[in-house]
Design a protein around this motif. Structure first.
Motif, PDB file in Angstrom:
ATOM      1  N   GLY A  44       0.825  -1.215   0.000  1.00 38.34           N
ATOM      2  CA  GLY A  44       0.000   0.000   0.000  1.00 38.34           C
ATOM      3  C   GLY A  44       0.852   1.254   0.000  1.00 38.34           C
ATOM      4  N   CYS A  45       0.481   2.219  -0.828  1.00 44.66           N
ATOM      5  CA  CYS A  45       1.191   3.502  -0.826  1.00 44.66           C
ATOM      6  C   CYS A  45       0.229   4.598  -1.282  1.00 44.66           C
ATOM      7  CB  CYS A  45       2.412   3.461  -1.743  1.00 44.66           C
ATOM      8  SG  CYS A  45       3.462   4.919  -1.498  1.00 44.66           S
ATOM      9  N   GLN A  46       0.384   5.804  -0.676  1.00 49.34           N
ATOM     10  CA  GLN A  46      -0.458   6.948  -1.085  1.00 49.34           C
ATOM     11  C   GLN A  46       0.215   7.731  -2.195  1.00 49.34           C
ATOM     12  OE1 GLN A  46       1.677   7.083   1.334  1.00 49.34           O
ATOM     13  NE2 GLN A  46       0.803   7.434   3.363  1.00 49.34           N
ATOM     14  N   PHE A  47       1.529   7.572  -2.346  1.00 45.58           N
ATOM     15  CA  PHE A  47       2.240   8.325  -3.370  1.00 45.58           C
ATOM     16  C   PHE A  47       2.125   7.609  -4.718  1.00 45.58           C
ATOM     17  CE2 PHE A  47       5.575  10.897  -0.754  1.00 45.58           C
ATOM     18  CZ  PHE A  47       4.572  11.375   0.045  1.00 45.58           C
ATOM     19  N   ARG A  48       2.425   8.355  -5.753  1.00 44.43           N
ATOM     20  CA  ARG A  48       2.418   7.798  -7.111  1.00 44.43           C
ATOM     21  C   ARG A  48       3.687   8.259  -7.822  1.00 44.43           C
ATOM     22  NH1 ARG A  48      -0.523   4.932  -4.890  1.00 44.43           N
ATOM     23  NH2 ARG A  48      -2.741   4.599  -5.213  1.00 44.43           N
ATOM     24  N   CYS A  49       4.830   7.919  -7.239  1.00 43.39           N
ATOM     25  CA  CYS A  49       6.113   8.388  -7.786  1.00 43.39           C
ATOM     26  C   CYS A  49       6.268   7.896  -9.221  1.00 43.39           C
ATOM     27  CB  CYS A  49       7.275   7.881  -6.943  1.00 43.39           C
ATOM     28  SG  CYS A  49       7.192   8.425  -5.223  1.00 43.39           S
ATOM     29  N   LYS A  50       6.662   8.804 -10.081  1.00 44.40           N
ATOM     30  CA  LYS A  50       6.788   8.449 -11.499  1.00 44.40           C
ATOM     31  C   LYS A  50       7.881   7.407 -11.712  1.00 44.40           C
ATOM     32  CE  LYS A  50       5.312  12.921 -13.421  1.00 44.40           C
ATOM     33  NZ  LYS A  50       3.911  12.597 -13.616  1.00 44.40           N
ATOM     34  N   TYR A  51       8.838   7.351 -10.783  1.00 46.60           N
ATOM     35  CA  TYR A  51       9.952   6.410 -10.957  1.00 46.60           C
ATOM     36  C   TYR A  51       9.793   5.192 -10.039  1.00 46.60           C
ATOM     37  CZ  TYR A  51      11.365   8.942  -6.773  1.00 46.60           C
ATOM     38  OH  TYR A  51      11.377   9.542  -5.537  1.00 46.60           O
ATOM     39  N   CYS A  52       8.619   4.984  -9.473  1.00 48.64           N
ATOM     40  CA  CYS A  52       8.445   3.943  -8.444  1.00 48.64           C
ATOM     41  C   CYS A  52       9.043   2.602  -8.898  1.00 48.64           C
ATOM     42  CB  CYS A  52       6.965   3.756  -8.128  1.00 48.64           C
ATOM     43  SG  CYS A  52       6.730   2.536  -6.813  1.00 48.64           S
ATOM     44  N   HIS A  53       9.861   2.045  -8.019  1.00 45.36           N
ATOM     45  CA  HIS A  53      10.515   0.776  -8.340  1.00 45.36           C
ATOM     46  C   HIS A  53       9.684  -0.401  -7.814  1.00 45.36           C
ATOM     47  CE1 HIS A  53      11.815   2.507  -4.569  1.00 45.36           C
ATOM     48  NE2 HIS A  53      11.848   1.283  -4.111  1.00 45.36           N
ATOM     49  N   SER A  57       3.367  -2.419  -5.293  1.00 49.58           N
ATOM     50  CA  SER A  57       3.099  -2.235  -3.855  1.00 49.58           C
ATOM     51  C   SER A  57       1.979  -1.223  -3.607  1.00 49.58           C
ATOM     52  CB  SER A  57       4.369  -1.763  -3.136  1.00 49.58           C
ATOM     53  OG  SER A  57       4.666  -0.424  -3.515  1.00 49.58           O
ATOM     54  N   TRP A  58       1.453  -0.565  -4.644  1.00 51.94           N
ATOM     55  CA  TRP A  58       0.486   0.527  -4.426  1.00 51.94           C
ATOM     56  C   TRP A  58      -0.873   0.051  -3.912  1.00 51.94           C
ATOM     57  CZ3 TRP A  58       0.893   4.193  -9.328  1.00 51.94           C
ATOM     58  CH2 TRP A  58       2.181   4.738  -9.372  1.00 51.94           C
ATOM     59  N   ASP A  59      -1.327  -1.045  -4.427  1.00 45.89           N
ATOM     60  CA  ASP A  59      -2.699  -1.497  -4.158  1.00 45.89           C
ATOM     61  C   ASP A  59      -2.867  -1.904  -2.680  1.00 45.89           C
ATOM     62  OD1 ASP A  59      -5.142  -2.684  -4.047  1.00 45.89           O
ATOM     63  OD2 ASP A  59      -4.720  -4.243  -5.544  1.00 45.89           O
ATOM     64  N   GLY A  93       8.448  -0.032   2.134  1.00 45.52           N
ATOM     65  CA  GLY A  93       7.170  -0.206   1.451  1.00 45.52           C
ATOM     66  C   GLY A  93       7.327  -0.247  -0.061  1.00 45.52           C
ATOM     67  N   GLY A  94       6.196   0.081  -0.730  1.00 43.61           N
ATOM     68  CA  GLY A  94       4.973   0.718  -0.251  1.00 43.61           C
ATOM     69  C   GLY A  94       5.277   1.803   0.768  1.00 43.61           C
ATOM     70  N   GLU A  95       4.328   2.092   1.611  1.00 46.32           N
ATOM     71  CA  GLU A  95       4.549   3.078   2.662  1.00 46.32           C
ATOM     72  C   GLU A  95       4.217   2.476   4.025  1.00 46.32           C
ATOM     73  OE1 GLU A  95       6.111   5.642   3.352  1.00 46.32           O
ATOM     74  OE2 GLU A  95       5.249   5.699   5.344  1.00 46.32           O
ATOM     75  N   THR A 121      10.432   5.537   5.359  1.00 44.35           N
ATOM     76  CA  THR A 121       9.110   6.134   5.116  1.00 44.35           C
ATOM     77  C   THR A 121       9.190   7.307   4.157  1.00 44.35           C
ATOM     78  OG1 THR A 121       7.268   7.300   6.192  1.00 44.35           O
ATOM     79  CG2 THR A 121       9.410   7.510   7.247  1.00 44.35           C
ATOM     80  N   ASN A 122       8.077   7.559   3.462  1.00 45.41           N
ATOM     81  CA  ASN A 122       7.995   8.764   2.636  1.00 45.41           C
ATOM     82  C   ASN A 122       7.549   9.978   3.472  1.00 45.41           C
ATOM     83  OD1 ASN A 122       5.146   8.687   2.871  1.00 45.41           O
ATOM     84  ND2 ASN A 122       4.872   7.628   0.924  1.00 45.41           N
ATOM     85  N   GLY A 123       7.313   9.777   4.758  1.00 41.59           N
ATOM     86  CA  GLY A 123       7.032  10.881   5.669  1.00 41.59           C
ATOM     87  C   GLY A 123       5.610  11.410   5.632  1.00 41.59           C
ATOM     88  N   ILE A 148      12.803  12.213   1.211  1.00 44.16           N
ATOM     89  CA  ILE A 148      12.218  13.502   0.801  1.00 44.16           C
ATOM     90  C   ILE A 148      12.261  13.508  -0.720  1.00 44.16           C
ATOM     91  CG2 ILE A 148      12.426  16.014   0.872  1.00 44.16           C
ATOM     92  CD1 ILE A 148      13.353  15.820   3.702  1.00 44.16           C
ATOM     93  N   LYS A 149      11.085  13.414  -1.305  1.00 45.01           N
ATOM     94  CA  LYS A 149      11.025  13.243  -2.768  1.00 45.01           C
ATOM     95  C   LYS A 149      11.348  14.540  -3.499  1.00 45.01           C
ATOM     96  CE  LYS A 149       9.203   9.089  -2.097  1.00 45.01           C
ATOM     97  NZ  LYS A 149       9.947   7.863  -2.387  1.00 45.01           N
ATOM     98  N   HIS A 150      10.846  15.646  -2.940  1.00 42.18           N
ATOM     99  CA  HIS A 150      11.145  16.954  -3.531  1.00 42.18           C
ATOM    100  C   HIS A 150      10.904  18.008  -2.468  1.00 42.18           C
ATOM    101  CE1 HIS A 150      11.852  19.974  -6.489  1.00 42.18           C
ATOM    102  NE2 HIS A 150      11.829  19.099  -7.479  1.00 42.18           N
TER     103      HIS A 150
HETATM  104  S1  SF4 Z   1       6.391   2.829  -3.000  1.00 44.23           S
HETATM  105 FE1  SF4 Z   1       7.911   4.432  -2.634  1.00 44.23          FE
HETATM  106  S2  SF4 Z   1       8.645   4.984  -4.686  1.00 44.23           S
HETATM  107 FE2  SF4 Z   1       6.690   3.833  -4.941  1.00 44.23          FE
HETATM  108  S3  SF4 Z   1       5.082   5.405  -5.022  1.00 44.23           S
HETATM  109 FE3  SF4 Z   1       5.285   4.768  -2.886  1.00 44.23          FE
HETATM  110  S4  SF4 Z   1       6.730   6.245  -1.979  1.00 44.23           S
HETATM  111 FE4  SF4 Z   1       6.943   6.366  -4.196  1.00 44.23          FE
END
Ligand code: SF4
Length: 265
Positions: A44-53, A57-59, A93-95, A121-123, A148-150
């Motif tokens: 699970g993650c709330q972010f949608r990083c364009k470079y997510c590796h 893990s998002w769902d 994560g994910g987060e 963590t993405n904080g 810290i993404k940006h």
């Molecule tokens: S798992 Fe990490 S890299 Fe991927 S969207 Fe979430 S915070 Fe960003």
């Protein structure tokens, strides 16, 4: 339908029976904190990083359910190997903070067993979690790896889909309570590598005496195959990683102009 901004402390019958939604476990990582680590990747993650590796893990409904005892059972065989390298266990994560109460319980048990604990963590820590719950988690967390993404609010939104208010607040909180932290920042050409932004990041971090080091991670394309396997178009299709020279110059700037200890991959 789920809301990706809601916490997912699921099956919260009581603490002993709390289950975590886990993406995967990596048994030997040298990249996620001091020494060698077992890494527990939360789903699970709330972010949608364009470079997510870790696109898979998002769902919030993905992954598998584990109890704390089941995870510890998987970690224990690696104990001597982790101890010999002065390593430990990292939750990533994910987060991880989406399942903060589960992580808190896991870390409490791991500390009882003498493991070193890292929270990656993405904080994106909700306002409601500040107070006794966060303090309890941090009490059992030896080190926070804060991504810290940006540093720029609107550019953060463009890169990951949400603002950076919460990560910035979390960084400030860690500094206020003097909690040991490493900061991670991915250098993504055309997105996070503008000098103005890097200087703003360095100025933001400079007064934080809890920050033991900064890791500058050059963008790589290793996540691309996962996007494609899942049938998604990779958003940074034509982007090349930064050159070694460029990374060296940025490290030099952080060090010489701001006195910050930086390492890079
Ligand atoms: S798992 Fe990490 S890299 Fe991927 S969207 Fe979430 S915070 Fe960003």
């Amino acid at each position: 339908m789920y809301n990706r901004f809601q916490d997912i402390n699921i099956v919260d019958i009581d603490q002993e029976h709390m289950l975590g939604r886990i993406h995967s476990l990596e048994k030997s990582s040298a990249l996620d904190g001091p020494g060698l680590r077992v890494v527990v990747f939360m789903q699970g993650c709330q972010f949608r990083c364009k470079y997510c590796h870790n696109r898979d893990s998002w769902d919030m409904n993905g992954g598998s359910l584990y109890s704390v005892a089941e995870i510890i059972e998987q970690i224990l065989p690696f104990r001597s190997f982790l101890d010999a390298s002065k390593g430990g266990v990292t939750v990533s994560g994910g987060e991880a903070m989406l399942q903060a109460e589960f992580v808190s319980l896991l870390f409490r048990q791991l500390k009882k067993l003498g493991f070193h604990t890292c929270l990656d963590t993405n904080g994106y820590v909700k306002e409601q979690f500040y107070g006794p719950k966060l303090d309890e988690l941090l009490a059992h967390t030896d080190l926070v790896l804060l991504d810290i993404k940006h540093i720029n609010r609107s550019k953060h939104e463009r890169l990951v889909g949400v603002s950076n208010d919460r990560p910035r607040n979390f960084a400030r909180y860690l500094a206020d309570v003097n909690h040991p932290a490493w900061i991670r920042h991915v250098l993504v050409p055309g997105y996070t590598d503008e000098e103005e932004d890097l200087r703003a990041l360095a100025k933001f971090l400079q007064p934080m005496s809890n920050v033991q080091k900064i890791e500058l991670l050059p963008y790589h394309r290793m996540g691309k195959s996962k996007w494609e396997e899942m049938g998604f178009e990779y958003p940074l299709e034509d982007l090349e990683p930064p050159s070694a020279e460029q990374v060296k110059e940025i490290v030099k700037m952080f060090h010489e102009d701001y006195g910050l200890k930086v390492i890079h991959a």
